[in-house]
Design a protein around this motif. Structure first.
Motif, PDB file in Angstrom:
ATOM      1  N   ARG A 109       0.826  -1.210   0.000  1.00 53.01           N
ATOM      2  CA  ARG A 109       0.000   0.000   0.000  1.00 53.01           C
ATOM      3  C   ARG A 109       0.865   1.266   0.000  1.00 53.01           C
ATOM      4  NH1 ARG A 109      -4.868   1.067   4.250  1.00 53.01           N
ATOM      5  NH2 ARG A 109      -6.264   1.821   2.636  1.00 53.01           N
ATOM      6  N   ARG A 110       1.875   1.278   0.845  1.00 50.15           N
ATOM      7  CA  ARG A 110       2.772   2.439   0.942  1.00 50.15           C
ATOM      8  C   ARG A 110       3.500   2.685  -0.393  1.00 50.15           C
ATOM      9  NH1 ARG A 110       5.275   0.763   5.030  1.00 50.15           N
ATOM     10  NH2 ARG A 110       7.109  -0.080   3.998  1.00 50.15           N
ATOM     11  N   LEU A 111       4.014   1.619  -1.002  1.00 51.48           N
ATOM     12  CA  LEU A 111       4.726   1.769  -2.276  1.00 51.48           C
ATOM     13  C   LEU A 111       3.780   2.207  -3.395  1.00 51.48           C
ATOM     14  CD1 LEU A 111       7.094  -1.315  -1.998  1.00 51.48           C
ATOM     15  CD2 LEU A 111       7.757   1.105  -1.900  1.00 51.48           C
ATOM     16  N   LEU A 112       2.562   1.693  -3.387  1.00 50.02           N
ATOM     17  CA  LEU A 112       1.587   2.118  -4.395  1.00 50.02           C
ATOM     18  C   LEU A 112       1.209   3.583  -4.208  1.00 50.02           C
ATOM     19  CD1 LEU A 112      -0.670  -1.047  -4.521  1.00 50.02           C
ATOM     20  CD2 LEU A 112       0.693  -0.135  -6.421  1.00 50.02           C
ATOM     21  N   GLU A 113       1.032   4.015  -2.973  1.00 45.72           N
ATOM     22  CA  GLU A 113       0.698   5.422  -2.714  1.00 45.72           C
ATOM     23  C   GLU A 113       1.805   6.342  -3.222  1.00 45.72           C
ATOM     24  OE1 GLU A 113      -0.275   5.679   1.448  1.00 45.72           O
ATOM     25  OE2 GLU A 113      -2.281   4.840   1.116  1.00 45.72           O
ATOM     26  N   ARG A 114       3.064   5.942  -3.082  1.00 46.59           N
ATOM     27  CA  ARG A 114       4.187   6.743  -3.620  1.00 46.59           C
ATOM     28  C   ARG A 114       4.085   6.878  -5.131  1.00 46.59           C
ATOM     29  NH1 ARG A 114       9.230   4.085  -0.440  1.00 46.59           N
ATOM     30  NH2 ARG A 114       8.609   4.747   1.637  1.00 46.59           N
ATOM     31  N   ARG A 115       3.505   5.881  -5.783  1.00 49.17           N
ATOM     32  CA  ARG A 115       3.308   5.914  -7.241  1.00 49.17           C
ATOM     33  C   ARG A 115       2.032   6.654  -7.630  1.00 49.17           C
ATOM     34  NH1 ARG A 115       4.415  -0.004  -9.939  1.00 49.17           N
ATOM     35  NH2 ARG A 115       6.627  -0.151  -9.462  1.00 49.17           N
ATOM     36  N   SER A 134     -10.927  -6.259   2.182  1.00 44.94           N
ATOM     37  CA  SER A 134     -10.753  -6.098   0.746  1.00 44.94           C
ATOM     38  C   SER A 134     -10.424  -4.654   0.411  1.00 44.94           C
ATOM     39  CB  SER A 134     -12.023  -6.504  -0.005  1.00 44.94           C
ATOM     40  OG  SER A 134     -12.239  -7.887   0.116  1.00 44.94           O
ATOM     41  N   PHE A 135      -9.530  -4.489  -0.553  1.00 39.14           N
ATOM     42  CA  PHE A 135      -9.121  -3.171  -1.034  1.00 39.14           C
ATOM     43  C   PHE A 135      -9.207  -3.187  -2.550  1.00 39.14           C
ATOM     44  CE2 PHE A 135      -7.374  -3.838   3.078  1.00 39.14           C
ATOM     45  CZ  PHE A 135      -7.470  -2.615   3.708  1.00 39.14           C
ATOM     46  N   TRP A 136      -9.471  -2.013  -3.126  1.00 36.21           N
ATOM     47  CA  TRP A 136      -9.732  -1.926  -4.560  1.00 36.21           C
ATOM     48  C   TRP A 136      -8.969  -0.766  -5.170  1.00 36.21           C
ATOM     49  CZ3 TRP A 136     -13.623   1.405  -7.185  1.00 36.21           C
ATOM     50  CH2 TRP A 136     -13.880   1.008  -8.505  1.00 36.21           C
ATOM     51  N   GLN A 137      -8.403  -0.991  -6.346  1.00 32.85           N
ATOM     52  CA  GLN A 137      -7.748   0.064  -7.109  1.00 32.85           C
ATOM     53  C   GLN A 137      -8.682   0.398  -8.267  1.00 32.85           C
ATOM     54  OE1 GLN A 137      -6.200   1.505  -9.929  1.00 32.85           O
ATOM     55  NE2 GLN A 137      -5.807   3.005  -8.319  1.00 32.85           N
ATOM     56  N   PRO A 138      -9.319   1.589  -8.250  1.00 30.11           N
ATOM     57  CA  PRO A 138     -10.354   1.913  -9.231  1.00 30.11           C
ATOM     58  C   PRO A 138      -9.887   1.978 -10.692  1.00 30.11           C
ATOM     59  CG  PRO A 138     -10.295   3.538  -7.460  1.00 30.11           C
ATOM     60  CD  PRO A 138      -9.161   2.610  -7.239  1.00 30.11           C
ATOM     61  N   GLU A 139      -8.681   2.441 -10.949  1.00 27.28           N
ATOM     62  CA  GLU A 139      -8.222   2.572 -12.337  1.00 27.28           C
ATOM     63  C   GLU A 139      -7.953   1.210 -12.975  1.00 27.28           C
ATOM     64  OE1 GLU A 139      -8.146   5.483 -14.055  1.00 27.28           O
ATOM     65  OE2 GLU A 139      -9.077   6.278 -12.237  1.00 27.28           O
ATOM     66  N   SER A 140      -7.242   0.343 -12.269  1.00 23.16           N
ATOM     67  CA  SER A 140      -6.897  -0.970 -12.824  1.00 23.16           C
ATOM     68  C   SER A 140      -7.960  -2.024 -12.550  1.00 23.16           C
ATOM     69  CB  SER A 140      -5.559  -1.444 -12.254  1.00 23.16           C
ATOM     70  OG  SER A 140      -5.662  -1.643 -10.852  1.00 23.16           O
TER      71      SER A 140
END
Length: 184
Positions: A109-115, A134-140
Motif C-alpha cells: 500500500r505504501r509503495l503504491l501510494e508513492r506511485r 478487501s481493497f480496490w484500485q479503481p483505475e486498474s
C-alpha cells in the motif's frame, strides 16, 4: 528497484495485468506468455480455469462451439507461504526473480501510494468478514484480499494478520457499489 516479488505485485495492481496479460485474454495468449505448465479444470464445457500455481486464469463461454471469453485472474499469494518453489511460474521468476513467502499489505500500500496508485477499502462480500479485508484500485480494477483478523479459518498456510491473501482482477465498480450498499 523493489526487492524480490514486490515489483511484480506493484505492476499487477497498477496495470491490472500479469506480465501484460489482461483478464480478457484467450487461453492461447495466456499459454504463450506463461507457458504450457498448468493444471486445467473445466465444468460442462462452459467454464474453464488454468492453474499456474501462483496465477490462475478463468474463462467461460455460452456453448462448446464458441471461443472462450476471459473472465478474471487471481493471484493466490497465500500459497507462497508453503515455500514450494514450483508455485512460481518460470516466466514470472525470469522477470521478477525470487518470490517471498509472504506479502505484507501495508508495504504494498505504501509503495503504491508513492506511485499515486491508491487502494480503497471496500466491504468484504463473504461471510468471512472480519477475517478478511478487501481493497480496490479503481483505475486498474484490481482487488486485494488481506488477512484482517486471526481465527480458525482466516490464517491458512501460516499467514499473519496484515498478509495479502490474494489479488483478483477485474472487480468492476458496480460490484464495489453493490458491496457498499449491502453493508450501508
Amino acid at each position: 528497484m523493489t526487492p524480490y516479488s514486490l515489483a511484480f505485485y506493484l505492476d499487477v495492481v497498477t496495470t491490472g495485468t500479469v506480465l501484460g496479460l489482461r483478464p480478457t485474454d484467450s487461453p492461447d495468449r495466456v499459454t504463450e506468455v506463461l507457458g504450457p505448465d498448468f493444471a486445467e479444470n473445466s465444468f460442462d464445457d462452459s467454464s474453464m480455469w488454468r492453474d499456474y500455481g501462483l496465477a490462475e486464469f478463468f474463462w467461460d463461454r455460452a456453448s462448446a462451439g464458441l471461443p472462450w471469453s476471459g473472465r478474471h485472474f487471481t493471484l493466490q499469494v497465500h500459497r507462497l507461504a508453503r515455500r514450494d518453489r514450483t508455485l512460481v511460474n518460470d516466466a514470472l521468476r525470469a522477470r521478477y526473480g525470487r518470490f517471498a513467502p509472504r506479502l505484507r499489505f501495508e508495504k504494498v500500500r505504501r509503495l503504491l501510494e508513492r506511485r499515486g496508485v491508491p487502494l480503497l477499502e471496500i466491504p468484504e462480500a463473504s461471510a468471512n468478514a472480519p477475517y478478511y479485508r478487501s481493497f480496490w484500485q479503481p483505475e486498474s480494477k484490481v482487488a486485494v484480499s488481506v488477512i484482517g483478523a486471526c481465527g480458525e479459518y482466516s490464517t491458512p498456510d501460516r499467514l499473519r494478520l496484515g498478509d495479502v491473501y490474494s489479488i483478483h482482477a477485474p472487480m468492476a465498480a458496480a460490484e464495489v457499489e453493490w458491496r457498499r450498499a449491502r453493508v450501508g
